[in-house]
Design an enzyme around this catalytic site. Structure first.
Site, PDB file in Angstrom:
ATOM      1  N   GLU A  88       0.849  -1.194   0.000  1.00 56.76           N
ATOM      2  CA  GLU A  88       0.000   0.000   0.000  1.00 56.76           C
ATOM      3  C   GLU A  88       0.887   1.247   0.000  1.00 56.76           C
ATOM      4  OE1 GLU A  88      -3.309   1.036  -0.113  1.00 56.76           O
ATOM      5  OE2 GLU A  88      -2.416   3.026   0.152  1.00 56.76           O
ATOM      6  N   ARG A 112     -16.478   4.062   5.751  1.00 57.79           N
ATOM      7  CA  ARG A 112     -15.439   3.314   5.036  1.00 57.79           C
ATOM      8  C   ARG A 112     -14.274   2.985   5.972  1.00 57.79           C
ATOM      9  NH1 ARG A 112     -10.553   4.072   2.484  1.00 57.79           N
ATOM     10  NH2 ARG A 112     -10.181   2.734   0.674  1.00 57.79           N
ATOM     11  N   TYR A 151     -27.377   9.306   5.328  1.00 61.42           N
ATOM     12  CA  TYR A 151     -27.681   8.111   6.114  1.00 61.42           C
ATOM     13  C   TYR A 151     -26.718   8.042   7.291  1.00 61.42           C
ATOM     14  CZ  TYR A 151     -23.991   6.227   3.012  1.00 61.42           C
ATOM     15  OH  TYR A 151     -22.838   6.045   2.274  1.00 61.42           O
ATOM     16  N   ASP A 201     -12.077  -1.054  -8.200  1.00 61.26           N
ATOM     17  CA  ASP A 201     -12.071   0.146  -9.041  1.00 61.26           C
ATOM     18  C   ASP A 201     -10.972   0.111 -10.101  1.00 61.26           C
ATOM     19  OD1 ASP A 201     -14.168   1.153  -7.630  1.00 61.26           O
ATOM     20  OD2 ASP A 201     -13.051   2.744  -6.620  1.00 61.26           O
TER      21      ASP A 201
HETATM   22  P1  FAD Z   1      -9.862   1.686  -3.069  1.00 58.29           P
HETATM   23  O1  FAD Z   1     -10.636   1.399  -1.836  1.00 58.29           O
HETATM   24  O2  FAD Z   1      -9.860   3.045  -3.624  1.00 58.29           O
HETATM   25  O3  FAD Z   1      -8.362   1.210  -2.765  1.00 58.29           O
HETATM   26  C1  FAD Z   1      -7.252   1.367  -3.634  1.00 58.29           C
HETATM   27  C2  FAD Z   1      -5.993   1.366  -2.773  1.00 58.29           C
HETATM   28  O4  FAD Z   1      -4.836   1.284  -3.602  1.00 58.29           O
HETATM   29  C3  FAD Z   1      -5.849   2.632  -1.932  1.00 58.29           C
HETATM   30  O5  FAD Z   1      -5.576   2.279  -0.599  1.00 58.29           O
HETATM   31  C4  FAD Z   1      -4.685   3.342  -2.591  1.00 58.29           C
HETATM   32  O6  FAD Z   1      -3.963   4.147  -1.686  1.00 58.29           O
HETATM   33  C5  FAD Z   1      -3.856   2.167  -3.098  1.00 58.29           C
HETATM   34  N1  FAD Z   1      -2.930   2.465  -4.196  1.00 58.29           N
HETATM   35  C6  FAD Z   1      -3.173   3.230  -5.298  1.00 58.29           C
HETATM   36  N2  FAD Z   1      -2.097   3.233  -6.105  1.00 58.29           N
HETATM   37  C7  FAD Z   1      -1.150   2.454  -5.514  1.00 58.29           C
HETATM   38  C8  FAD Z   1       0.156   2.064  -5.870  1.00 58.29           C
HETATM   39  N3  FAD Z   1       0.748   2.467  -7.024  1.00 58.29           N
HETATM   40  N4  FAD Z   1       0.847   1.240  -5.030  1.00 58.29           N
HETATM   41  C9  FAD Z   1       0.267   0.809  -3.864  1.00 58.29           C
HETATM   42  N5  FAD Z   1      -0.969   1.169  -3.467  1.00 58.29           N
HETATM   43  C10 FAD Z   1      -1.678   1.957  -4.295  1.00 58.29           C
HETATM   44  N6  FAD Z   1     -16.030   5.246  -1.471  1.00 58.29           N
HETATM   45  C11 FAD Z   1     -17.221   5.617  -0.962  1.00 58.29           C
HETATM   46  O7  FAD Z   1     -18.251   5.093  -1.384  1.00 58.29           O
HETATM   47  N7  FAD Z   1     -17.301   6.561   0.028  1.00 58.29           N
HETATM   48  C12 FAD Z   1     -16.178   7.164   0.528  1.00 58.29           C
HETATM   49  O8  FAD Z   1     -16.283   8.014   1.392  1.00 58.29           O
HETATM   50  C13 FAD Z   1     -14.900   6.776   0.001  1.00 58.29           C
HETATM   51  N8  FAD Z   1     -13.766   7.339   0.464  1.00 58.29           N
HETATM   52  C14 FAD Z   1     -12.553   6.902   0.006  1.00 58.29           C
HETATM   53  C15 FAD Z   1     -11.382   7.446   0.551  1.00 58.29           C
HETATM   54  C16 FAD Z   1     -10.133   6.989   0.104  1.00 58.29           C
HETATM   55  C17 FAD Z   1      -8.883   7.590   0.690  1.00 58.29           C
HETATM   56  C18 FAD Z   1     -10.064   5.989  -0.913  1.00 58.29           C
HETATM   57  C19 FAD Z   1      -8.709   5.466  -1.418  1.00 58.29           C
HETATM   58  C20 FAD Z   1     -11.220   5.470  -1.475  1.00 58.29           C
HETATM   59  C21 FAD Z   1     -12.472   5.917  -1.017  1.00 58.29           C
HETATM   60  N9  FAD Z   1     -13.656   5.402  -1.515  1.00 58.29           N
HETATM   61  C22 FAD Z   1     -14.875   5.800  -1.012  1.00 58.29           C
HETATM   62  C23 FAD Z   1     -13.633   4.461  -2.645  1.00 58.29           C
HETATM   63  C24 FAD Z   1     -14.038   3.076  -2.307  1.00 58.29           C
HETATM   64  O9  FAD Z   1     -13.271   2.590  -1.251  1.00 58.29           O
HETATM   65  C25 FAD Z   1     -13.871   2.261  -3.566  1.00 58.29           C
HETATM   66  O10 FAD Z   1     -14.647   2.830  -4.604  1.00 58.29           O
HETATM   67  C26 FAD Z   1     -14.363   0.845  -3.432  1.00 58.29           C
HETATM   68  O11 FAD Z   1     -14.328   0.421  -2.113  1.00 58.29           O
HETATM   69  C27 FAD Z   1     -13.548  -0.091  -4.304  1.00 58.29           C
HETATM   70  O12 FAD Z   1     -12.382  -0.457  -3.581  1.00 58.29           O
HETATM   71  P2  FAD Z   1     -10.967  -0.697  -4.218  1.00 58.29           P
HETATM   72  O13 FAD Z   1     -10.229  -1.561  -3.261  1.00 58.29           O
HETATM   73  O14 FAD Z   1     -11.068  -1.132  -5.622  1.00 58.29           O
HETATM   74  O15 FAD Z   1     -10.310   0.746  -4.258  1.00 58.29           O
END
Ligand code: FAD
Length: 398
Positions: free
Chosen positions: A34, A108, A217, A295
């Site tokens: 991370e 979250r 909510y 995502d």
């Molecule tokens: P994410 O939960 O976005 O996680 C991606 C992770 O990859 C992050 O921790 C990021 O720091 C890490 N990352 C990115 N690039 C690199 C790299 N090159 N090397 C290592 N690590 C990397 N969704 C909501 O609905 N409500 C919210 O309030 C909300 N707040 C959020 C706040 C933050 C700081 C983040 C990162 C995301 C937020 N989201 C929010 C998005 C939500 O978590 C995602 O849309 C969803 O949960 C899909 O999750 P994911 O694991 O695909 O992506």
């Protein structure tokens, strides 16, 4: 017997952590990298619908969910200017009977923290922070991941769970050409005691109007009210989870909206703003020993509240696939095949829902009432959501 497999995950967000926990529970070795300096609370509220909750329960997180989640059984649809309201049962009202799992509202940060602590309870050493993934390569026997501050790490599989601006996706498949929607999201949390008594009710409220929508909510056992507004505005085009705006700017964007909306905005701790972008679904997101989840491969507009749920489902199906097939490339093909169509459909349906709540009819209270009664009748709601909530990532065919 544990499998001799080492999975590298880029990104410790909701999807990366769910995948890591599911893999650990199958006895598969995993390392998560991370970029953030610590695994701490970030973000505001999110929806965890039965299809996501089912996975978290299977991973042993039921008690942790009960400690922090809110089940909001009622919902009000309200008209943006007059405040006229329609009380409906919320998804949570019959979710357990209908889908076998509850519909929950979560901070979250709370969801993230429970995943981190479940992993730390088993293998704390697999979570690496200050670990930005910058490059990778694969060959016949494995993958090499270059991680800032950690050198080159070798594994059998690489999963890009690095969010909407995924570098893994970018390097594998090139630019994803995001298109700005002309809409901006404001997000924030309000300590519940700051709101007048009638506005503290543990319900979801969906405000809808001709140029935007507002959803509120409760989260964290009702200690906080989550606020999100999706509003037409084309001068802010930064896609960021961390950019802050000001209360005045948010109030300005919501001028003309009902006083209750303004009351909530005035009490937000920190308002965050986030430009909303469209991307077409990817036709494929796997290449050999490397794949994506959450995502990174299917970012979506937030109108159906499915972003986190899709990442959670991906994590479970990925772990099941890597467990079920000995050849990792075959396993990743099965994972993508099981997930692709569903994820792409949700991406497109989320866009449709955005159009459903941004309608010119909503500018006038008579046509708005007709529109709301037609769109939010029981049968329409069931048709829009049953297929989403019924899905069981713990048993779906892979
Ligand atoms: P994410 O939960 O976005 O996680 C991606 C992770 O990859 C992050 O921790 C990021 O720091 C890490 N990352 C990115 N690039 C690199 C790299 N090159 N090397 C290592 N690590 C990397 N969704 C909501 O609905 N409500 C919210 O309030 C909300 N707040 C959020 C706040 C933050 C700081 C983040 C990162 C995301 C937020 N989201 C929010 C998005 C939500 O978590 C995602 O849309 C969803 O949960 C899909 O999750 P994911 O694991 O695909 O992506």
């Amino acid at each position: 017997m544990a499998k001799a497999l080492r999975v590298l995950i880029a990104g410790a967000g909701i999807g990366g952590l769910t995948a890591a926990l599911a893999l650990l529970q199958k006895g598969i070795d995993v390392e998560v990298f991370e970029r953030a300096p610590e695994l701490k609370e970030a973000g505001a509220g999110l929806h965890c619908s039965p299809n996501g909750v089912r996975v978290l329960q299977t991973l042993g997180l039921n008690d942790a969910l009960e400690r922090v989640a809110v089940k909001a059984v009622d919902r009000d649809i309200r008209l943006w200017d007059t405040g006229q309201s329609w009380r409906l049962p919320n998804h949570g009202a019959s979710s357990e009977e209908r889908y076998g799992a509850p519909y929950l509202f979560l901070h979250r940060g709370d969801l993230h923290a429970m995943l981190v602590s479940a992993i730390r309870a088993q293998r704390p050493e697999i979570l690496h922070v200050n670990a930005r993934c910058v490059d990778f390569a694969q060959d016949g026997s494995g993958v090499t991941l270059d991680v800032e501050g950690h050198g080159s790490v070798r594994g059998d599989v690489l999963i890009g769970a690095d969010g909407v601006k995924s570098i893994v996706r970018g390097k594998l498949f090139g630019d994803d050409n995001p298109k700005f929607t002309g809409r901006l999201a404001w997000r924030g949390l309000v300590p519940i005691e700051r709101l007048p008594e009638p506005m503290r009710a543990p319900i979801t409220t969906n405000w809808i109007g001709p140029n935007g929508s507002v959803t509120t909510y409760p989260v964290r056992k009702g200690e906080l009210m989550n606020f999100v507004t999706l509003v037409n505005r084309d001068d802010w085009q930064a896609e960021s989870w961390t950019d802050q705006g000001t209360i005045d700017e948010c109030l300005h964007d919501m001028r003309g909206w009902h006083d209750d909306v303004h009351e909530i905005i005035r009490n937000i701790d920190v308002p965050y703003k986030w430009g909303l972008f469209l991307r077409d679904p990817l036709t494929s997101w796997t290449s050999g020993r490397i794949s994506l989840l959450g995502d990174a491969c299917h970012p979506m507009l937030p109108y159906l509240g499915q972003g986190a749920n899709m990442a959670i489902e991906d994590g479970m199906v990925l772990a099941r696939s890597l467990d079920a097939f000995d050849d990792v490339e075959v396993a990743l093909t099965h994972y993508e095949r099981a997930r692709g169509e569903r994820a792409s459909t949700i991406v497109l349906k989320s866009r449709e829902q955005g159009d459903r709540v941004n309608r010119s009819e909503l500018g006038d209270s008579a046509s708005a009432a007709r529109y709301i009664e037609a769109q939010w009748s029981g049968g329409n709601i069931a048709q829009r959501y049953d297929w989403i909530f019924d899905y069981d990532a713990t048993s779906v065919e892979i």
